[in-house]
Enzyme design. Structure first.
Site, PDB file in Angstrom:
ATOM      1  N   ASP A 143     -11.158   2.568   4.176  1.00  0.00           N
ATOM      2  CA  ASP A 143     -11.390   1.128   4.032  1.00  0.00           C
ATOM      3  C   ASP A 143     -12.878   0.829   3.877  1.00  0.00           C
ATOM      4  O   ASP A 143     -13.256  -0.265   3.460  1.00  0.00           O
ATOM      5  CB  ASP A 143     -10.879   0.382   5.278  1.00  0.00           C
ATOM      6  CG  ASP A 143      -9.519  -0.261   5.045  1.00  0.00           C
ATOM      7  OD1 ASP A 143      -9.182  -0.524   3.874  1.00  0.00           O
ATOM      8  OD2 ASP A 143      -8.811  -0.503   6.042  1.00  0.00           O
ATOM      9  N   LYS A 182       0.841  -1.204   0.000  1.00  0.00           N
ATOM     10  CA  LYS A 182       0.000   0.000   0.000  1.00  0.00           C
ATOM     11  C   LYS A 182       0.878   1.257   0.000  1.00  0.00           C
ATOM     12  O   LYS A 182       0.595   2.216  -0.724  1.00  0.00           O
ATOM     13  CB  LYS A 182      -0.930  -0.014   1.223  1.00  0.00           C
ATOM     14  CG  LYS A 182      -2.019  -1.068   1.105  1.00  0.00           C
ATOM     15  CD  LYS A 182      -2.752  -1.351   2.405  1.00  0.00           C
ATOM     16  CE  LYS A 182      -3.715  -2.528   2.207  1.00  0.00           C
ATOM     17  NZ  LYS A 182      -4.396  -2.958   3.437  1.00  0.00           N
ATOM     18  N   GLN A 197      -4.325  -1.482   9.633  1.00  0.00           N
ATOM     19  CA  GLN A 197      -4.212  -2.811   9.023  1.00  0.00           C
ATOM     20  C   GLN A 197      -4.780  -3.881   9.965  1.00  0.00           C
ATOM     21  O   GLN A 197      -4.415  -3.931  11.140  1.00  0.00           O
ATOM     22  CB  GLN A 197      -2.731  -3.100   8.694  1.00  0.00           C
ATOM     23  CG  GLN A 197      -2.494  -4.421   7.999  1.00  0.00           C
ATOM     24  CD  GLN A 197      -3.135  -4.492   6.612  1.00  0.00           C
ATOM     25  OE1 GLN A 197      -3.059  -3.548   5.823  1.00  0.00           O
ATOM     26  NE2 GLN A 197      -3.764  -5.617   6.304  1.00  0.00           N
TER      27      GLN A 197
END
Ligand code: NAP
Length: 290
Positions: free
Chosen positions: A120, A53, A97
């Protein structure tokens, strides 16, 4: 029959280049889209996802603010960091994460993120808006699957889509998105409680595997001519590979190619799309902030 193998890497590259062009325009106006990436602990798969990412952020010209925290970080320390990032106007998106170490309540952390920075798309406000078709951040993997279907020219309208897996981050949102009016699929969701899984998967015009178990979908479970999207990413031991393992999906790929009309490979299928859609969401967050 030999299926068309959908090149997720190429589709993702084109999304990223479109995002990069829009980022350049924002930068000219003095706004540098910025994503805060928070990793707690050193789980090797998570470290690798986070590095991917960060690399993608650099490629599209965005700023990344990286936080690598030790595995003994407490829930309240993490909540404090999120509160600071929520308040920081130079940060447009926040990514924590997952999975988090067991002593941290993931749901509490997700709910602490400002929905306007939840790139997200996991916050209940964004999930709720997705369900009722209101503007929101769509979750990256399901959104990436929709873009792959569209780019490959796979007709979703009127199709019977079978989603195997009902997680909050993949299976459930995919089922909801495919059933929305813009996709107009008829959706069946399967899970461990499903009786006679093959009987259902064989009815699928579009079969999506989001299970996390190698070869859970075999060729005899696929309707001839179906489009097969493999979301699974599984490590299997391979002494011949440099790292001692290789990545495979949930679908028994080679035999499935003989039955399906379209199929996504693992790697270079859905995975790159997840990162590309994260870049798009971060851009959207920065644009909304204008
Ligand atoms: P998850 O939370 O473990 O969910 C797995 C789902 O599969 C559950 O709903 C489970 O049913 C169902 N399942 C398990 N075994 C089954 C079986 N034998 N038959 C039918 N259903 C079964 O996993 P996830 O987070 O959704 O991830 C799924 C896979 O996608 C993993 O391999 C993950 O690494 C991968 N993934 C890839 C990306 C990407 O970017 N490519 C992104 C996210 C995830 P129950 O609900 O009944 O337990």
């Amino acid at each position: 029959m030999s299926a068309v193998v959908i090149d997720g890497f190429a589709v993702a590259a084109s999304v990223r280049s479109r995002v990069a062009a829009e980022v350049a325009t924002l930068v000219q106006r003095g706004i540098s889209p910025c994503l805060a990436v928070v990793l707690v602990g050193e789980d090797p798969a998570s470290v690798s996802y986070v590095s991917g990412k960060e690399k993608a952020l650099a490629e599209v010209g965005m700023t990344d603010r990286s936080y690598r925290l030790p595995s003994h970080t407490t829930e309240s320390e993490l909540l404090d960091l999120i509160a600071r990032l929520n308040a920081d106007t130079s940060v447009h998106g926040i990514l924590v994460q997952l999975p988090l170490p067991r002593h941290i309540d993931e749901a509490r952390i997700i709910m602490a993120i400002d929905p306007a920075k939840d790139v997200d798309g996991f916050h209940p406000v964004n999930v709720g808006n997705m369900v009722i078709d209101r503007p929101c951040f769509l979750p990256c993997t399901p959104h990436g699957v929709l873009v792959l279907l569209r780019e490959a020219g796979i007709e979703t309208r009127g199709a019977h889509a079978v989603v195997v897996g009902r997680s909050n981050i993949v299976g459930k949102p995919l089922a909801i998105l495919l059933a929305r009016r813009d996709c107009n699929s008829t959706v069946t969701v399967c899970h461990t409680g499903t009786r006679d899984l093959p009987a259902i998967t064989k009815q699928a015009d579009i079969l999506i595997a989001a299970v996390g178990k190698p070869r859970v979908i075999t060729a005899d479970m696929i309707k001839p001519g179906a489009a097969v999207i493999d979301v699974g990413v599984n490590r299997v031991e391979d002494p011949t590979a440099k790292k001692g393992f290789r990545l495979v999906g949930d679908v028994d790929f080679q035999p499935a190619c003989e039955v399906a009309s379209f199929i996504t490979p693992v790697p270079r299928g859905v995975g790159p799309m997840t990162i590309a859609m994260l870049m798009e969401n971060t851009l959207l967050a920065a644009q909304r902030n204008l």
